[in-house]
Design a protein around this motif. Structure first.
Motif, short mmCIF file in Angstrom:
data_model
loop_
_atom_site.label_atom_id
_atom_site.label_comp_id
_atom_site.label_asym_id
_atom_site.label_seq_id
_atom_site.Cartn_x
_atom_site.Cartn_y
_atom_site.Cartn_z
N ARG A 100 0.83 -1.21 0.00
CA ARG A 100 0.00 0.00 0.00
C ARG A 100 0.87 1.26 0.00
N ARG A 135 2.29 1.74 -3.43
CA ARG A 135 1.31 2.21 -4.40
C ARG A 135 1.12 3.72 -4.36
N GLN A 136 1.44 4.32 -3.22
CA GLN A 136 1.31 5.77 -3.16
C GLN A 136 2.36 6.45 -4.04
N LEU A 145 -13.67 8.05 -11.15
CA LEU A 145 -13.82 9.01 -10.06
C LEU A 145 -14.97 8.57 -9.16
N LEU A 146 -14.97 9.05 -7.92
CA LEU A 146 -16.10 8.78 -7.03
C LEU A 146 -17.18 9.81 -7.33
N SER A 157 -19.78 10.44 -5.77
CA SER A 157 -20.35 11.05 -4.58
C SER A 157 -19.49 12.19 -4.04
N ARG A 158 -18.33 12.39 -4.65
CA ARG A 158 -17.44 13.45 -4.16
C ARG A 158 -17.25 14.54 -5.20
N PHE A 202 -8.86 12.58 -1.93
CA PHE A 202 -8.98 11.18 -1.49
C PHE A 202 -7.63 10.48 -1.27
N PRO A 203 -6.71 10.50 -2.25
CA PRO A 203 -5.42 9.84 -2.00
C PRO A 203 -4.65 10.46 -0.85
N GLU A 256 -6.11 11.69 1.85
CA GLU A 256 -6.73 11.11 3.05
C GLU A 256 -6.15 9.73 3.31
N ILE A 257 -5.99 8.96 2.23
CA ILE A 257 -5.43 7.61 2.37
C ILE A 257 -4.02 7.68 2.95
N ARG A 297 -5.61 13.75 -9.15
CA ARG A 297 -5.72 12.77 -8.08
C ARG A 297 -4.48 11.87 -8.07
N VAL A 335 -13.81 1.87 -9.83
CA VAL A 335 -13.63 2.81 -8.73
C VAL A 335 -12.94 2.11 -7.56
N SER A 348 -5.44 1.13 -6.10
CA SER A 348 -4.20 1.60 -6.72
C SER A 348 -3.63 2.80 -5.98
N MET A 349 -4.47 3.48 -5.17
CA MET A 349 -3.96 4.60 -4.37
C MET A 349 -3.40 4.11 -3.05
N GLY A 350 -3.50 2.81 -2.79
CA GLY A 350 -2.97 2.27 -1.54
C GLY A 350 -3.97 2.27 -0.40
N ALA A 351 -5.27 2.21 -0.73
CA ALA A 351 -6.29 2.24 0.32
C ALA A 351 -6.38 0.90 1.03
N THR A 363 -10.78 1.54 4.58
CA THR A 363 -10.97 2.79 3.84
C THR A 363 -11.89 2.55 2.66
N LYS A 377 -15.11 4.71 2.76
CA LYS A 377 -14.98 5.90 1.92
C LYS A 377 -15.34 5.64 0.47
N PRO A 425 -20.34 5.28 0.72
CA PRO A 425 -20.80 6.52 0.08
C PRO A 425 -21.28 6.32 -1.37
N GLU A 426 -20.59 5.45 -2.11
CA GLU A 426 -20.95 5.29 -3.52
C GLU A 426 -22.27 4.53 -3.71
N LYS A 483 -25.79 12.14 -6.81
CA LYS A 483 -25.14 13.17 -7.61
C LYS A 483 -24.72 12.63 -8.97
#
Lengths: 341, 222
Positions: free
Chosen positions: A78, A81-82, A93-94, A96-97, A105-106, A108-109, A153, B124, B130-133, B137, B141, B145-146, B221
């Motif tokens: 993880r 991956r950052q 994309l999300l 809802s945001r 988001f990244p 926050e992660i 992002r 998604v 891929s962001m390392g969640a 999370t 997140k 929410p989705e 949304k």
């Protein structure tokens, strides 16, 4: 920066085993824009997903930014991956945001504190040119704007590598160009290594330094983009190169012209780099007793020089014709006689 | 005026019964939401190709959910009498209805949660990975929410089903409008009581539907 060694990926399905990636070896250096081109099912998608551990190779090793992503797991994967971010064909994309929240988001992660997060998001919005759209939801954005959010992002945590999974395939040609320009800009400004996969030679031509051509899970051709354009070896590479150098209707046009001009010769000229900027045709008419009729032509710009093709029809005495062709050859221009009438 | 039209209606009792119905519905909706969400997430996450892929756990949860979803509610109440007695020490009153209401509704809602989660674009989830969640999370997140509009419209449908379940539970002694309509209305042939109880139940259902719909459209949304 990236080292892929003897990588194989085998999927077992009900129909048997499928080798998606077959013995691939690649070295990608820091700051490079590296393209992988292939038709769908060539294994390029699987390959790029092995670079951030979304797929694990069946054999071989993948090292990205000093992390052996094919081996590490859990927290260290993880963390790695950052530094290896990714953008997608369908943006992912999300919904809802808002734009701002998506880019945050990244962060926050990664556990960036809120104040810093907001500051960084504002920087990124400026970098990708989305000022004024911060509070819009993805559904209110155009495709190009969505991909800009995707890029912002992806850049949020200052990655070392950016992976682009068909990032422009869902966009129209103009938007594609603006996104590609943004990627080149980011590459130059931040020194980011970019790996992209695509089925469009246009994308490779426009921004890549080197290209690998994939077919049936294997890399069949590899080299600097201009070299590959100049001397495509494999049949599949030639087809991809034709995508950008020749308009689709060329073949028909040539056949039509051959019927129209039963005399003389139709010649295809290939210009590379400097040669593309010389007054070849003028010299040809001045020094040889031939008539020249330009049928069709195109010059393409690549990251390391220009490349073009020109179809001309030559007519005159046989002797003069062969002298003229010899002259063209002496000018470091590729000549291919399509037909002798 | 009301007294001539509805001579047998005791409004004090009617209000008391309405409160009981609202109480049973509210408590069971809250617990059903939490329990159904957990079960739905487990169903989704343990399915093939997902983060916690586990065929055995998935099969077990799935079977339990299917069994409890298939038993008619009126039979479920009877079947659960020993269980209710064991944990609450009584079979009478609003609280006695809660175990049956929750056990009847949570599996129903769990399936709706699962369907809502499956509608999330796989890309998604991949992007978050891929962001390392971390998985937590991704759950809090991304997944919740989705899928929130689906989760809310699902709990709306479930809440309406729960209102009708409370009426059935009322018949066997749990109180509320169902109990009143059955005992005071039907058994004593006072159809005006049944009528008023029905109207109040309908009003409750409409209000739930209205609140659910407006929250859903506000959240969505897309």
């Amino acid at each position: 920066m990236i080292s892929i060694k003897d990588v194989k990926k085998i999927y077992s399905s009900r129909q048997g085993k499928v080798t998606a990636v077959d013995n691939v070896n690649l070295e990608i250096t820091e700051g490079e824009i590296f393209g992988v081109i292939g038709y769908s099912g060539a294994g390029k998608s699987t390959l790029i997903r092995m670079l951030n551990g979304l797929e694990i190779p069946t054999e071989g090793s993948v090292i990205v930014a000093n992390n052996e992503v094919s081996k590490i797991k859990g927290g260290s994967l993880r963390k790695a991956r950052q530094e290896i971010s990714m953008i997608f064909q369908h943006f992912n994309l999300l919904w809802s945001r808002t734009v701002r929240e998506n880019i945050a988001f990244p962060l926050e992660i990664a556990g960036v504190p809120k104040g810093q997060r907001m500051k960084r998001v504002d920087e990124l919005i400026r970098l990708v040119g989305l000022e004024g759209r911060e509070d819009a939801y993805p559904s209110q954005l155009s495709g190009g704007q969505k991909q800009r959010v995707g890029i912002a992002r992806a850049l949020a945590n200052n990655p070392k590598v950016l992976l682009c999974d068909e990032a422009t395939s869902a966009l129209d040609p103009q938007t594609t160009d603006s996104i590609l320009e943004l990627l080149v800009d980011i590459n130059k400004r931040l020194g980011l290594t970019i790996v992209l996969i695509t089925h469009e030679m246009h994308v490779i031509r426009k921004i890549c330094h080197r290209v690998a051509v994939m077919e049936g899970g294997k890399v069949v051709e590899l080299g600097p983009v201009l070299d590959v354009f100049k001397h495509p070896k494999e049949e599949i590479t030639k087809r991809f190169v034709q995508q950008v150098t020749e308009p689709e209707e060329t073949k028909e046009t040539i056949e039509h012209l051959l019927e129209l001009y039963p005399h003389g010769t139709v010649v295809q000229l290939g210009f590379v780099g400097e040669a593309a900027e010389q007054p070849l045709i003028t010299n040809l008419i001045r020094h040889y007793h031939v008539t020249v009729n330009i049928l069709q032509g195109k010059i393409s710009q690549t990251q390391n020089g220009s490349y073009g093709t020109l179809f001309i029809h030559l007519d005159g005495e046989k002797e003069e014709l062969s002298k003229a062709i010899a002259y063209i050859e002496s000018q470091q221009v590729g000549v291919e006689v399509i037909s002798n009438a | 005026m009301l007294e001539t039209l509805l001579p047998n209606v005791n409004w004090e009792k009617m209000i008391e019964a309405t409160n009981e119905t609202l109480y049973m519905t509210a408590i069971s909706v809250v617990i059903t939401f939490v329990l159904g969400l957990i079960l739905g997430l487990l169903l989704f996450l343990t399915a093939k190709g997902n983060i916690w892929e586990n065929a055995i756990v998935n099969k077990v949860i799935s079977s339990v959910v299917n069994v409890f979803r298939s038993i008619p509610f009126i039979i479920l109440i009877v079947l659960l009498i020993p269980f209710t007695k064991l944990i609450l020490d009584t079979m009478i009153g609003e609280n006695a209805a809660l175990p049956a209401l929750i056990i009847g509704a949570a599996p129903f809602y769990a399936r709706m949660v699962e369907i809502g989660l499956r509608e999330i674009d796989k890309g998604v989830i991949e992007a978050a990975k891929s962001m390392g969640a971390k998985t937590s999370t991704i759950i809090f997140k991304v997944l919740i929410p989705e899928s929130l509009p689906a989760l809310v419209s699902g709990i709306t449908v479930t809440a309406i089903a729960l209102v009708s379940y409370t009426a059935m539970a009322g018949v066997i002694g749990a109180g509320g409008l169902g109990n009143l309509a059955y005992l005071e209305g039907f058994q004593r042939s006072r159809s005006d009581v049944t009528f008023v109880a029905t109207v109040i139940i309908l009003i409750i259902v409409f209000i739930i539907q209205f609140i659910g719909d407006s929250i859903t459209s506000k959240l969505d949304k897309r």
